[in-house]
Design a protein around this motif. Structure first.
Motif, PDB file in Angstrom:
ATOM      1  N   THR A 306       0.835  -1.215   0.000  1.00 17.83           N
ATOM      2  CA  THR A 306       0.000   0.000   0.000  1.00 17.83           C
ATOM      3  C   THR A 306       0.863   1.255   0.000  1.00 17.83           C
ATOM      4  OG1 THR A 306      -1.731  -1.187   1.219  1.00 17.83           O
ATOM      5  CG2 THR A 306      -1.821   1.223   1.217  1.00 17.83           C
ATOM      6  N   GLU A 307       1.883   1.302   0.868  1.00 18.63           N
ATOM      7  CA  GLU A 307       2.768   2.472   0.922  1.00 18.63           C
ATOM      8  C   GLU A 307       3.555   2.630  -0.376  1.00 18.63           C
ATOM      9  OE1 GLU A 307       6.355   4.288   3.744  1.00 18.63           O
ATOM     10  OE2 GLU A 307       5.385   2.368   4.243  1.00 18.63           O
ATOM     11  N   TYR A 308       4.050   1.496  -0.884  1.00 20.48           N
ATOM     12  CA  TYR A 308       4.823   1.554  -2.137  1.00 20.48           C
ATOM     13  C   TYR A 308       3.937   1.959  -3.311  1.00 20.48           C
ATOM     14  CZ  TYR A 308       7.871   0.043  -5.943  1.00 20.48           C
ATOM     15  OH  TYR A 308       8.645   0.007  -7.081  1.00 20.48           O
ATOM     16  N   ASP A 309       2.710   1.396  -3.339  1.00 23.49           N
ATOM     17  CA  ASP A 309       1.787   1.733  -4.424  1.00 23.49           C
ATOM     18  C   ASP A 309       1.424   3.214  -4.383  1.00 23.49           C
ATOM     19  OD1 ASP A 309       0.121   0.881  -6.651  1.00 23.49           O
ATOM     20  OD2 ASP A 309      -1.568   1.321  -5.321  1.00 23.49           O
ATOM     21  N   ASN A 310       1.294   3.777  -3.179  1.00 25.78           N
ATOM     22  CA  ASN A 310       1.001   5.215  -3.048  1.00 25.78           C
ATOM     23  C   ASN A 310       2.142   6.055  -3.611  1.00 25.78           C
ATOM     24  OD1 ASN A 310      -0.269   7.603  -2.240  1.00 25.78           O
ATOM     25  ND2 ASN A 310       0.711   7.554  -0.231  1.00 25.78           N
ATOM     26  N   LEU A 311       3.388   5.660  -3.324  1.00 27.63           N
ATOM     27  CA  LEU A 311       4.542   6.390  -3.862  1.00 27.63           C
ATOM     28  C   LEU A 311       4.612   6.272  -5.386  1.00 27.63           C
ATOM     29  CD1 LEU A 311       7.256   5.395  -1.220  1.00 27.63           C
ATOM     30  CD2 LEU A 311       6.147   7.623  -1.487  1.00 27.63           C
ATOM     31  N   ILE A 312       4.342   5.087  -5.911  1.00 26.66           N
ATOM     32  CA  ILE A 312       4.370   4.898  -7.367  1.00 26.66           C
ATOM     33  C   ILE A 312       3.283   5.727  -8.035  1.00 26.66           C
ATOM     34  CG2 ILE A 312       4.045   3.215  -9.201  1.00 26.66           C
ATOM     35  CD1 ILE A 312       6.749   3.052  -7.821  1.00 26.66           C
ATOM     36  N   THR A 313       2.096   5.792  -7.400  1.00 23.11           N
ATOM     37  CA  THR A 313       1.000   6.603  -7.961  1.00 23.11           C
ATOM     38  C   THR A 313       1.387   8.082  -7.984  1.00 23.11           C
ATOM     39  OG1 THR A 313      -0.629   5.009  -7.134  1.00 23.11           O
ATOM     40  CG2 THR A 313      -1.422   7.207  -7.715  1.00 23.11           C
ATOM     41  N   GLN A 314       1.997   8.558  -6.886  1.00 23.66           N
ATOM     42  CA  GLN A 314       2.447   9.954  -6.850  1.00 23.66           C
ATOM     43  C   GLN A 314       3.475  10.226  -7.948  1.00 23.66           C
ATOM     44  OE1 GLN A 314       3.840  11.041  -2.956  1.00 23.66           O
ATOM     45  NE2 GLN A 314       1.993  10.295  -1.924  1.00 23.66           N
ATOM     46  N   LYS A 315       4.363   9.265  -8.162  1.00 23.12           N
ATOM     47  CA  LYS A 315       5.381   9.445  -9.196  1.00 23.12           C
ATOM     48  C   LYS A 315       4.750   9.486 -10.582  1.00 23.12           C
ATOM     49  CE  LYS A 315       9.701   7.471 -10.944  1.00 23.12           C
ATOM     50  NZ  LYS A 315      10.680   6.368 -10.823  1.00 23.12           N
ATOM     51  N   GLU A 316       3.778   8.623 -10.843  1.00 25.87           N
ATOM     52  CA  GLU A 316       3.108   8.613 -12.146  1.00 25.87           C
ATOM     53  C   GLU A 316       2.360   9.924 -12.389  1.00 25.87           C
ATOM     54  OE1 GLU A 316       0.676   5.181 -12.020  1.00 25.87           O
ATOM     55  OE2 GLU A 316       2.304   3.754 -12.437  1.00 25.87           O
ATOM     56  N   VAL A 317       1.690  10.425 -11.342  1.00 27.81           N
ATOM     57  CA  VAL A 317       0.987  11.711 -11.480  1.00 27.81           C
ATOM     58  C   VAL A 317       1.977  12.836 -11.762  1.00 27.81           C
ATOM     59  CG1 VAL A 317      -0.399  13.416 -10.258  1.00 27.81           C
ATOM     60  CG2 VAL A 317      -0.956  10.991 -10.045  1.00 27.81           C
ATOM     61  N   ALA A 318       3.097  12.838 -11.037  1.00 26.98           N
ATOM     62  CA  ALA A 318       4.115  13.872 -11.260  1.00 26.98           C
ATOM     63  C   ALA A 318       4.706  13.772 -12.666  1.00 26.98           C
ATOM     64  CB  ALA A 318       5.217  13.754 -10.207  1.00 26.98           C
ATOM     65  N   GLU A 319       4.886  12.538 -13.160  1.00 25.17           N
ATOM     66  CA  GLU A 319       5.412  12.370 -14.515  1.00 25.17           C
ATOM     67  C   GLU A 319       4.428  12.902 -15.552  1.00 25.17           C
ATOM     68  OE1 GLU A 319       6.199   8.242 -14.647  1.00 25.17           O
ATOM     69  OE2 GLU A 319       8.236   8.409 -13.814  1.00 25.17           O
ATOM     70  N   ARG A 320       3.129  12.673 -15.337  1.00 24.11           N
ATOM     71  CA  ARG A 320       2.135  13.238 -16.258  1.00 24.11           C
ATOM     72  C   ARG A 320       2.129  14.757 -16.190  1.00 24.11           C
ATOM     73  NH1 ARG A 320      -0.949   8.595 -14.608  1.00 24.11           N
ATOM     74  NH2 ARG A 320      -1.991   9.825 -12.988  1.00 24.11           N
ATOM     75  N   GLU A 321       2.287  15.301 -14.984  1.00 19.75           N
ATOM     76  CA  GLU A 321       2.375  16.763 -14.843  1.00 19.75           C
ATOM     77  C   GLU A 321       3.591  17.303 -15.579  1.00 19.75           C
ATOM     78  OE1 GLU A 321       2.403  17.570 -10.709  1.00 19.75           O
ATOM     79  OE2 GLU A 321       0.249  17.182 -10.422  1.00 19.75           O
ATOM     80  N   LEU A 322       4.708  16.568 -15.505  1.00 24.47           N
ATOM     81  CA  LEU A 322       5.919  16.995 -16.197  1.00 24.47           C
ATOM     82  C   LEU A 322       5.707  16.984 -17.719  1.00 24.47           C
ATOM     83  CD1 LEU A 322       8.884  17.793 -16.226  1.00 24.47           C
ATOM     84  CD2 LEU A 322       9.471  15.361 -16.104  1.00 24.47           C
ATOM     85  N   VAL A 323       5.040  15.948 -18.209  1.00 21.97           N
ATOM     86  CA  VAL A 323       4.771  15.884 -19.651  1.00 21.97           C
ATOM     87  C   VAL A 323       3.896  17.060 -20.077  1.00 21.97           C
ATOM     88  CG1 VAL A 323       3.631  14.552 -21.457  1.00 21.97           C
ATOM     89  CG2 VAL A 323       5.060  13.385 -19.773  1.00 21.97           C
ATOM     90  N   THR A 324       2.838  17.323 -19.298  1.00 19.82           N
ATOM     91  CA  THR A 324       1.949  18.449 -19.622  1.00 19.82           C
ATOM     92  C   THR A 324       2.692  19.775 -19.562  1.00 19.82           C
ATOM     93  OG1 THR A 324       0.073  17.217 -18.694  1.00 19.82           O
ATOM     94  CG2 THR A 324      -0.202  19.591 -18.999  1.00 19.82           C
ATOM     95  N   ALA A 325       3.515  19.961 -18.525  1.00 16.59           N
ATOM     96  CA  ALA A 325       4.272  21.215 -18.399  1.00 16.59           C
ATOM     97  C   ALA A 325       5.277  21.360 -19.526  1.00 16.59           C
ATOM     98  CB  ALA A 325       4.981  21.255 -17.047  1.00 16.59           C
TER      99      ALA A 325
END
Length: 391
Positions: A306-325
């Motif tokens: 659960t903790e690891y999956d939460n970190l991976i989800t945050q990373k994926e969201v940040a990567e999408r934000e980086l692509v959009t930016a």
């Protein structure tokens, strides 16, 4: 007959000379009898004639025309041709900025350093009234700037969108040189405006990209700390073999149960029955232990997943934000390139071949007319005062 003609011609010339002398004497007597006219009209007009005829220095004017263009500038259209100010070829605000700079203190100081502007206006051939400085004008920079604004003028024709620059000095070469220097200064200003505009347009998108990159880096550090703390590389991948082992144990448990059921049915007294029953207990214990390692406690694999999956989800969201930016940054750069301004010279500063100033005849006539008006007004006031005293 010829002698008579000569005598007659001589008499006419003599008579004309007598008339001229008589008119001169009458004019002299009239002027002598009217000291006020001499003081108010004759003397100022005579000084003006002497100044413009003998003292005034010729002043040469160089003309230049330019426009400030850009992708955001309005283009001429039918409506713009009907409404003044809408058919300008350039961006009006940017054009006014260039004109304001050309007539600013900064431009005056720059020309003083690069073109020795004070020496240009203190030309050896300049007369004592037109040059800078003079005995009646201060020698400070503010006095010079006031003098500068009268000799260098930048104006915008709102109908055509074309700006005009006029430079007036005591030498045609100086007028042309100062005009070219001001055009170059305007181009530098436009380049600086382009740089600031591009920076302002891109800065916001660049900040979003930097924020997304920092966020991804921060999450990456958290994942690394998590792996070091839990001594596990990827709990999701590690759970796969554990689940496979549980499935195998359950399959073995099911097979053992079937054998036990068969033994009880066909050979209940066989010594193998306790062995299989013991095997079932062992398999159940192994399955419970394996399931406990995955779920059921704080040290099991599920909280870690659960903790690891939460970190991976945050990373994926940040990567999408980086692509959009990043896409927004590229779009901002393209937009900034489209908004580039540039100064386009319609006509370069010319080399004048005749002086436009001073306007000797018109100035003398203006002085004469003004003096006559003041004199006539004075006579009317005096006559009115005399009539008032009589009554």
């Amino acid at each position: 007959m010829t002698e008579l003609n000569v005598i007659s011609s001589g008499d006419m010339m003599s008579h004309s000379n007598l008339q001229k002398k008589s008119f001169t004497r009458k004019a002299a007597r009239w002027l002598k009898g009217h000291p006020g006219f001499n003081l108010i009209v004759f003397f100022p007009t005579f000084l003006a004639i002497m100044y413009y005829g003998c003292v005034a220095s010729p002043q040469y004017v160089s003309h230049a025309y330019f426009v400030v263009r850009g992708a955001g500038a309005q283009t001429p259209n039918m409506l713009g041709g009907l409404i003044p100010g809408m058919s300008g070829a350039g961006n009006t605000e940017d054009t006014y900025a260039v004109q304001t700079y050309m007539m600013s203190r900064d431009a005056a100081r720059a020309l003083m350093q690069s073109q020795r502007l004070r020496a240009v206006f203190d030309h050896p051939n300049a007369d004592f009234l037109a040059r800078f400085p003079t005995f009646f004008r201060g020698n400070t920079f503010e006095h010079f700037f006031s003098y500068y604004q009268k000799h260098i003028v930048a104006e915008l024709d709102t109908t055509t969108g074309i700006s005009s620059l006029t430079v007036r000095t005591f030498s045609p070469q100086d007028s042309q040189r100062i005009g070219k220097a001001l055009i170059d200064a305007g181009e530098r200003l436009v380049n600086e405006m382009n740089a600031r505009q591009r920076l302002n347009t891109i800065a916001s998108s660049q900040k979003e990209v930097s924020t997304a990159e920092e966020k991804i880096s921060s999450i990456g550090l958290k994942i690394a700390d998590y792996r070091n703390k839990e001594k596990i590389l990827d709990p999701l991948k590690q759970s796969v073999p554990m689940l496979r082992d549980i499935d195998q144990l359950k399959a073995m448990l099911t097979a053992t149960r079937l054998k036990v059921d068969q033994i009880i049915k066909f050979a209940p007294n066989t010594p193998l029955l306790p062995v299989y029953q013991r095997r079932i207990e062992v398999l159940r214990a192994e399955i419970a232990q394996a399931q406990g390692d995955i779920t059921g406690s704080d040290s099991s694999l599920v909280p870690k997943i659960t903790e690891y999956d939460n970190l991976i989800t945050q990373k994926e969201v940040a990567e999408r934000e980086l692509v959009t930016a990043t896409v927004s940054l590229q779009a901002a750069k393209v937009q900034a390139d489209r908004q580039q301004l540039y100064l386009d010279e319609v006509a370069q500063p010319d080399l004048p071949d005749y002086p436009e100033y001073p306007h000797a005849i018109s100035d003398i006539l203006i002085i004469l007319a003004t003096s006559m008006g003041v004199y006539a007004l004075g006579i009317l006031l005096i006559s009115g005062a005399r009539e008032h005293q009589i009554h």
